[in-house]
Motif scaffolding. Structure first.
Motif, mmCIF file in Angstrom:
data_model
loop_
_atom_site.group_PDB
_atom_site.id
_atom_site.type_symbol
_atom_site.label_atom_id
_atom_site.label_comp_id
_atom_site.label_asym_id
_atom_site.label_seq_id
_atom_site.Cartn_x
_atom_site.Cartn_y
_atom_site.Cartn_z
ATOM 1 N N ILE A 8 -4.462 -10.583 5.096
ATOM 2 C CA ILE A 8 -5.147 -11.726 4.277
ATOM 3 C C ILE A 8 -6.385 -12.162 5.206
ATOM 4 O O ILE A 8 -5.546 -11.800 6.520
ATOM 5 N N LEU A 9 -7.137 -11.734 4.627
ATOM 6 C CA LEU A 9 -8.354 -12.666 5.430
ATOM 7 C C LEU A 9 -8.739 -14.483 5.925
ATOM 8 O O LEU A 9 -9.252 -14.986 4.120
ATOM 9 N N GLN A 10 -8.767 -14.493 6.856
ATOM 10 C CA GLN A 10 -8.502 -16.166 6.526
ATOM 11 C C GLN A 10 -10.280 -16.592 7.036
ATOM 12 O O GLN A 10 -10.649 -16.271 8.601
ATOM 13 N N LEU A 11 -10.764 -17.793 6.201
ATOM 14 C CA LEU A 11 -12.095 -17.574 6.570
ATOM 15 C C LEU A 11 -12.455 -19.379 6.374
ATOM 16 O O LEU A 11 -11.138 -19.909 6.278
ATOM 17 N N PRO A 42 -11.159 -3.965 2.300
ATOM 18 C CA PRO A 42 -10.932 -5.408 1.647
ATOM 19 C C PRO A 42 -9.576 -5.747 1.551
ATOM 20 O O PRO A 42 -8.484 -4.781 1.706
ATOM 21 N N PRO A 43 -9.064 -7.051 1.874
ATOM 22 C CA PRO A 43 -8.282 -7.436 2.522
ATOM 23 C C PRO A 43 -7.591 -7.347 0.357
ATOM 24 O O PRO A 43 -8.336 -7.638 -0.676
ATOM 25 N N ASP A 44 -5.970 -8.371 0.729
ATOM 26 C CA ASP A 44 -4.982 -8.026 -0.604
ATOM 27 C C ASP A 44 -5.452 -9.671 -1.361
ATOM 28 O O ASP A 44 -5.650 -10.166 -1.871
ATOM 29 N N ALA A 78 -13.425 -14.691 12.020
ATOM 30 C CA ALA A 78 -12.219 -14.658 11.326
ATOM 31 C C ALA A 78 -10.958 -14.522 11.921
ATOM 32 O O ALA A 78 -11.175 -13.565 12.523
ATOM 33 N N LEU A 79 -9.964 -14.295 10.912
ATOM 34 C CA LEU A 79 -8.805 -13.946 11.379
ATOM 35 C C LEU A 79 -8.575 -13.096 9.857
ATOM 36 O O LEU A 79 -8.393 -13.490 9.466
ATOM 37 N N LEU A 80 -7.895 -12.212 10.552
ATOM 38 C CA LEU A 80 -6.947 -10.776 9.579
ATOM 39 C C LEU A 80 -5.494 -10.991 9.816
ATOM 40 O O LEU A 80 -5.313 -10.345 10.981
ATOM 41 N N THR A 96 -1.811 -10.843 14.151
ATOM 42 C CA THR A 96 -2.825 -11.531 13.365
ATOM 43 C C THR A 96 -4.358 -10.730 14.665
ATOM 44 O O THR A 96 -3.647 -10.939 16.047
ATOM 45 N N VAL A 97 -5.373 -10.828 14.011
ATOM 46 C CA VAL A 97 -6.153 -10.281 14.800
ATOM 47 C C VAL A 97 -7.517 -10.905 14.610
ATOM 48 O O VAL A 97 -7.154 -10.982 13.484
ATOM 49 N N LEU A 98 -8.251 -11.232 15.999
ATOM 50 C CA LEU A 98 -9.543 -11.439 15.454
ATOM 51 C C LEU A 98 -10.578 -11.357 15.247
ATOM 52 O O LEU A 98 -10.662 -9.285 15.480
#
Length: 275
Positions: free
Chosen positions: A4-7, A34-36, A237-239, A249-251
């Protein structure tokens, strides 16, 4: 392994060209791998609470990412509790404006072994009819999770100190509204609570749950305006990588990311109101 890519907190508007470069840099990373799912955790727009065109641009630029989008409202998208935003209280017109451009403002997405629950933090504590509807939604989403692990997303953090802190301020979900979140917060499968709003990046673990504050895509705030709030002032953003029973969780803050200060951009964003 789903990702999940969090914006968060992009604060976009056609009335200026601010912050679009940062969003484009993160989009470049997403196009490489690409994220899911993309979750936009609020304040997609600079002032969507009063400007249709801000929400329209924000929806278009977030929707251009190469994955399904779950867009959640922030206080600058729909207004918020009148205690914290008396000039832009959350109401039906603002909610419908957001829904017309960005979608329902809450939702459930099931990924492999996981249930992603996205909520509207700006209605919480307002007494608006949508608050009761969302409470029912929360209970049903938690009850239907089964054996899945749960990742919860919302704009405001549930709390900045602890769940029982009764301070009612600008920074977190109103204390009197947190009980509605208990079906998710007490669910044995909960592993992630991810939010934005604070323009700070921080991760803490309580038991088996990671509480992640996403950095902004837009600007950072002077520490004097956030006394006592911990975290790193960085844009990005966070992945979230959803493992079998935990989240990694990755910055994401690639080279070239700009980190402007709000005070330097205030005339183009949120001018102070003269007394």
């Amino acid at each position: 392994m789903p990702t999940i890519l969090q914006l968060s907190d992009a604060h976009l508007s056609p009335r200026n060209d601010l912050f679009r470069g940062n969003l484009a840099r993160i989009r470049g990373l997403a196009e490489e791998v690409p994220p899911d799912l993309v979750v936009a955790s609020g304040d997609l727009s600079l002032d969507g609470a009063d400007h249709d065109e801000d929400l329209a641009l924000a929806a278009a630029l977030h929707g251009a990412f190469p994955a399904p989008l779950l867009a959640l409202p922030g206080n600058h998208d729909t207004g918020s509790h009148p205690h914290t935003m008396p000039n832009q209280p959350f109401d039906t017109a603002r909610l419908e404006r957001f829904r017309a451009q960005c979608g329902p403002g809450r939702g459930v997405v099931d990924l492999q072994g996981w249930r992603v629950i996205g909520l509207n933090s700006e209605v919480m504590g307002t007494g608006h009819a949508e608050e009761a509807a969302q409470a029912d939604f929360i209970a049903a989403a938690a009850a239907g999770a089964g054996e899945r692990r749960i990742a919860l997303f919302l704009h405001k953090p549930v709390f900045v100190t602890d769940f029982h802190d009764q301070t009612f301020d600008y920074w977190s979900v109103p204390p009197q509204a947190r009980a509605a979140l208990l079906p998710v917060l007490e669910h044995p499968g909960l592993r992630l609570v991810a939010s934005g709003h604070l323009h700070l990046h921080r991760q803490v673990t309580q038991g088996r749950v990671v509480f992640a504050w996403a950095p902004p895509l837009s600007f950072i705030v002077d520490p004097s305006e956030q006394p006592g709030l911990p975290g790193d002032r960085v844009c990005g953003a966070l992945l979230h990588r959803l493992q079998a029973d935990h989240v990694e969780t990755v910055l994401l803050s690639p080279a070239g990311m700009e980190t402007p200060r709000l005070d330097d951009l205030r005339h183009q964003t949120y001018p102070r109101i003269a007394a």
